[in-house]
Design an enzyme around this catalytic site. Sequence first.
Site, PDB file in Angstrom:
ATOM      1  N   LYS A  48       0.812  -1.220   0.000  1.00 24.21           N
ATOM      2  CA  LYS A  48       0.000   0.000   0.000  1.00 24.21           C
ATOM      3  C   LYS A  48       0.848   1.274   0.000  1.00 24.21           C
ATOM      4  O   LYS A  48       0.451   2.295  -0.562  1.00 24.21           O
ATOM      5  CB  LYS A  48      -0.957  -0.015   1.192  1.00 24.21           C
ATOM      6  CG  LYS A  48      -2.027  -1.102   1.089  1.00 24.21           C
ATOM      7  CD  LYS A  48      -2.940  -1.091   2.298  1.00 24.21           C
ATOM      8  CE  LYS A  48      -4.079  -2.086   2.147  1.00 24.21           C
ATOM      9  NZ  LYS A  48      -3.640  -3.458   1.966  1.00 24.21           N
ATOM     10  N   GLU A  61      -2.008   6.785   8.524  1.00 20.63           N
ATOM     11  CA  GLU A  61      -2.767   7.705   7.686  1.00 20.63           C
ATOM     12  C   GLU A  61      -3.686   8.529   8.575  1.00 20.63           C
ATOM     13  O   GLU A  61      -4.097   8.079   9.652  1.00 20.63           O
ATOM     14  CB  GLU A  61      -3.662   6.934   6.703  1.00 20.63           C
ATOM     15  CG  GLU A  61      -3.053   6.632   5.385  1.00 20.63           C
ATOM     16  CD  GLU A  61      -4.035   5.997   4.418  1.00 20.63           C
ATOM     17  OE1 GLU A  61      -3.615   5.715   3.301  1.00 20.63           O
ATOM     18  OE2 GLU A  61      -5.213   5.770   4.779  1.00 20.63           O
ATOM     19  N   HIS A 111     -13.874  -2.134  10.216  1.00 20.82           N
ATOM     20  CA  HIS A 111     -13.138  -1.860   8.967  1.00 20.82           C
ATOM     21  C   HIS A 111     -13.304  -2.971   7.937  1.00 20.82           C
ATOM     22  O   HIS A 111     -12.527  -3.047   6.983  1.00 20.82           O
ATOM     23  CB  HIS A 111     -11.645  -1.635   9.247  1.00 20.82           C
ATOM     24  CG  HIS A 111     -11.395  -0.659  10.342  1.00 20.82           C
ATOM     25  ND1 HIS A 111     -11.767   0.669  10.278  1.00 20.82           N
ATOM     26  CD2 HIS A 111     -10.816  -0.814  11.561  1.00 20.82           C
ATOM     27  CE1 HIS A 111     -11.424   1.280  11.384  1.00 20.82           C
ATOM     28  NE2 HIS A 111     -10.850   0.411  12.191  1.00 20.82           N
ATOM     29  N   LYS A 128     -15.940  -4.714   5.138  1.00 20.38           N
ATOM     30  CA  LYS A 128     -17.128  -4.387   4.359  1.00 20.38           C
ATOM     31  C   LYS A 128     -18.269  -5.357   4.668  1.00 20.38           C
ATOM     32  O   LYS A 128     -18.061  -6.561   4.735  1.00 20.38           O
ATOM     33  CB  LYS A 128     -16.786  -4.426   2.872  1.00 20.38           C
ATOM     34  CG  LYS A 128     -15.666  -3.468   2.500  1.00 20.38           C
ATOM     35  CD  LYS A 128     -15.080  -3.787   1.139  1.00 20.38           C
ATOM     36  CE  LYS A 128     -13.836  -2.962   0.882  1.00 20.38           C
ATOM     37  NZ  LYS A 128     -13.189  -3.308  -0.393  1.00 20.38           N
TER      38      LYS A 128
END
Length: 268
Positions: free
Chosen positions: A68, A153, A188, A190
């Site tokens: 990532k 982040e 976190h 789905k």
Amino acid sequence: LIGQGKGPVEAYLDVDAIVALAVEKKVDILHPGYGFLSENPALPRACEKAGITFLGPSPALLEALGDKTAARKLAQRAGIPVVPGTEGAVDPNAANLEIVAQRIGFPLIVKAAHGGGGRGMRVVESARDLKAKLDEASREAGAAFGNAEVFLERYIKRAKHVEIQILGDRHGNILHLYERDCSVQRRHQKVVEIAPAIGLPARVRAELAEAAVQLARAAQYYNAGTVEFLVDAVTHEWYFIEVNPRVQVEHTVTEMITGIDIVRSQIQ
């Protein structure tokens, strides 16, 4: 048998055993599926060595996009906005960790650099929780993906999570199959996917689709993949977060609205 005498994660990630079984059974094409092994460049390398066609992206693409932090750098070079964060993996024991975190701004989120599915992720509300959350996320990432690297982040509290399905061939042709809205999540992970996305301005929808294709072109991507974005629910500002260089579990939602068989397209 694959995994005999091994734990479930160790057995699942055993590339040598899987490829050996494929050779034994005279398999000539191997589909990577949509699990964590599908993003491991060791699998296509082992397939190539064994003379097996791998129905997924090349090892180089998996290395460039499966990591990532590397994907963030590629997006930045392509002029696509990314969520503020660290440029690479962070050391949980680094002396300047708090300074780095303060520069990003709280709340922030710790993410596994390799892998997905909500594993190796922790929200950090303040500096006093940073070290403990980093350690937790790193341990979980190591156990789930065999790689404990994590990065930081900024955490956007009110955001829509929108992903763009892409398809690319080996001749440089890239197209998108519109978006899926995966904002309904638990831990976190789905829970519900919706296509088309609800309440997404037409301008933002077009910009996300264009950015996904732009990033795929910059990477010289081929095969099926998903480019994921966060859209601020208040300002509608949007940010790139990651690429999944594989077919996803939820690809069937896109198949329903487009009539395109994504796995068939991979094979073709």
